[in-house]
Write a protein that holds these residues in place. Structure first.
Motif, short mmCIF file in Angstrom:
data_model
loop_
_atom_site.label_atom_id
_atom_site.label_comp_id
_atom_site.label_asym_id
_atom_site.label_seq_id
_atom_site.Cartn_x
_atom_site.Cartn_y
_atom_site.Cartn_z
N ARG A 20 8.06 55.83 -3.15
CA ARG A 20 6.86 55.64 -3.94
C ARG A 20 6.29 54.22 -3.85
NH1 ARG A 20 8.63 59.07 -9.37
NH2 ARG A 20 9.46 60.86 -8.22
N GLY A 21 7.00 53.34 -3.15
CA GLY A 21 6.49 51.99 -2.96
C GLY A 21 6.39 51.18 -4.22
N ARG A 215 18.93 58.55 3.87
CA ARG A 215 17.67 58.95 3.26
C ARG A 215 16.59 57.91 3.51
NH1 ARG A 215 18.79 60.78 -2.86
NH2 ARG A 215 16.54 60.46 -2.85
N ILE A 216 16.96 56.64 3.49
CA ILE A 216 15.97 55.58 3.72
C ILE A 216 15.38 55.72 5.11
CG2 ILE A 216 15.69 53.10 4.06
CD1 ILE A 216 17.52 52.60 1.76
N ARG A 217 16.24 55.96 6.11
CA ARG A 217 15.74 56.10 7.47
C ARG A 217 14.86 57.34 7.60
NH1 ARG A 217 12.92 54.50 10.98
NH2 ARG A 217 13.24 55.20 13.12
N LEU A 218 15.21 58.42 6.90
CA LEU A 218 14.37 59.61 6.90
C LEU A 218 13.00 59.30 6.32
CD1 LEU A 218 13.97 62.67 7.32
CD2 LEU A 218 14.99 63.01 5.06
N TYR A 219 12.95 58.58 5.19
CA TYR A 219 11.67 58.19 4.59
C TYR A 219 10.83 57.39 5.59
CZ TYR A 219 13.60 59.37 -0.04
OH TYR A 219 14.15 60.01 -1.12
N GLN A 220 11.47 56.45 6.27
CA GLN A 220 10.76 55.62 7.23
C GLN A 220 10.19 56.46 8.37
OE1 GLN A 220 13.97 52.95 8.19
NE2 GLN A 220 13.39 51.45 6.63
N MET A 221 10.97 57.39 8.88
CA MET A 221 10.53 58.24 9.99
C MET A 221 9.33 59.10 9.57
SD MET A 221 14.37 59.30 11.18
CE MET A 221 13.91 60.66 12.20
N VAL A 222 9.38 59.63 8.36
CA VAL A 222 8.29 60.48 7.88
C VAL A 222 7.01 59.66 7.73
CG1 VAL A 222 7.46 61.80 5.89
CG2 VAL A 222 9.77 62.19 6.78
N LYS A 223 7.12 58.45 7.20
CA LYS A 223 5.95 57.60 7.03
C LYS A 223 5.37 57.15 8.37
CE LYS A 223 7.04 56.09 2.35
NZ LYS A 223 5.84 56.74 1.76
N GLU A 224 6.23 56.87 9.33
CA GLU A 224 5.77 56.50 10.67
C GLU A 224 5.02 57.66 11.30
OE1 GLU A 224 9.42 55.44 12.54
OE2 GLU A 224 9.62 53.52 11.44
N PRO A 233 0.29 56.63 5.02
CA PRO A 233 1.74 56.76 4.81
C PRO A 233 2.15 56.72 3.35
CG PRO A 233 1.28 55.21 6.59
CD PRO A 233 -0.03 55.52 5.93
N ALA A 234 1.34 56.06 2.51
CA ALA A 234 1.67 55.98 1.09
C ALA A 234 1.63 57.34 0.41
CB ALA A 234 0.73 55.01 0.38
N THR A 235 0.95 58.31 1.03
CA THR A 235 0.81 59.64 0.43
C THR A 235 1.82 60.65 0.98
OG1 THR A 235 -0.80 60.44 2.07
CG2 THR A 235 -1.66 59.23 0.17
#
Length: 297
Positions: A20-21, A215-224, A233-235
């Motif tokens: 959620r930033g 999980r952090i790496r998964l979040y990063q991959m999805v945003k990329e 990416p914020a959405t």
């Protein structure tokens, strides 16, 4: 503060930061609020019942309205996280002061957004020179959007959890609750391609050097991936893909009880954030199918 609360508050704040930033100041304030509430409750937040929360709220008398609103928001979001992760079955946050505005549906991607995301994924995976990471990302997104898995459930899938000839996957959440989720033909094909790149003695379906994909790496991959598809990416996050799975299923004709089972919600009230989607479909159904609509005035 109990050991469970210490670990879970850390995990919750990590999610808030990555998915959620949330700002550093917000995270620090939420930590103070949650740890302070845990210290007041003898059994901790994970064991809190409605009456415990009522006593906690009573201890906040005299606080400024802004402080009360922040504490309420921190606890409401924390309990929502615990329910969504299947760590607790009953959400006691109904005892908290009601927010001024109605809770809105979490961010949801439209079908056009998902089409753009999958166009990129399929182009990469379909390239004769596709790398292992391309195959992995396609498998991850197919499971997130196609089956509505939680991020933690996805990254913790064991290597032997998936059999290409079985249409259902047994998922065990953190609360020990098990459910069966359907795996589409597309997802089975994508996961089979990815699984073929792994050694047969692999412990995890999505391994990393430290164990399984974080999980952090998964979040990063999805945003990329979102940025590559021209989406803010914020959405976008793994949780947003899970909500898109739920919303698009309801729009396609599924009902809330089916959705509750697929999402692994212990309480139907957790699933009811989607009722506005279901209600819209029901109105359309009545207008189209009710006998009275065929009688001319």
């Amino acid at each position: 503060m109990t050991h469970d609360d210490t670990v879970l508050i850390d995990n919750f704040l990590e999610m808030m930061a990555v998915e959620r930033g949330s700002s550093v100041n917000t995270l620090a304030a939420y930590r103070r609020d949650l740890e302070g509430a845990s210290d007041i409750l003898a059994a901790g937040l994970t064991q809190a019942k409605r009456q415990d929360i009522e006593k906690l709220v009573a201890s906040w008398s005299g606080l400024a309205a802004s402080t009360l609103a922040r504490k309420t928001s921190a606890l409401r979001q924390y309990f929502g996280y615990l329910v969504d992760e299947a760590i607790i079955a009953d959400d006691p946050s109904s005892a908290l002061p009601k927010p001024g505005a109605r809770q809105s549906l979490p961010k949801v991607l439209g079908r056009d957004d998902m089409d753009r995301i999958f166009a990129i994924l399929e182009a990469k995976a379909g390239n004769p020179k596709a790398g292992d990471k391309d195959l992995r990302l396609l498998a991850l997104i197919e499971l997130l959007y196609g089956s509505g898995l939680r991020a933690s459930e996805l990254v913790e899938l064991p290597y032997n959890a998936f059999l290409s000839d079985r249409p259902l996957l047994a998922i065990k959440g953190k609360g020990g609750h098990q459910r069966m989720v359907p795996i589409s033909k597309r997802a089975r094909a994508a996961v089979a391609r990815w699984r073929a790149t792994l050694p047969e003695d692999s412990k995890w379906l999505f391994p990393s050097r430290a164990g399984h994909l974080s999980r952090i790496r998964l979040y990063q991959m999805v945003k990329e991936l979102a940025a590559e598809a021209g989406i803010d990416p914020a959405t976008v996050s793994p949780h947003v893909l899970r909500h898109a799975f739920a919303t698009h299923l309801l729009e396609g004709g599924a009902d809330l009880r089916v959705l509750q089972t697929l999402l692994g919600h212990a309480d139907i009230s957790t699933t009811q954030i989607y009722t506005h989607v279901d209600s819209k479909r029901l109105v359309e159904l009545v207008n189209a199918r009710h006998p009275l609509t065929k009688i001319r005035p």
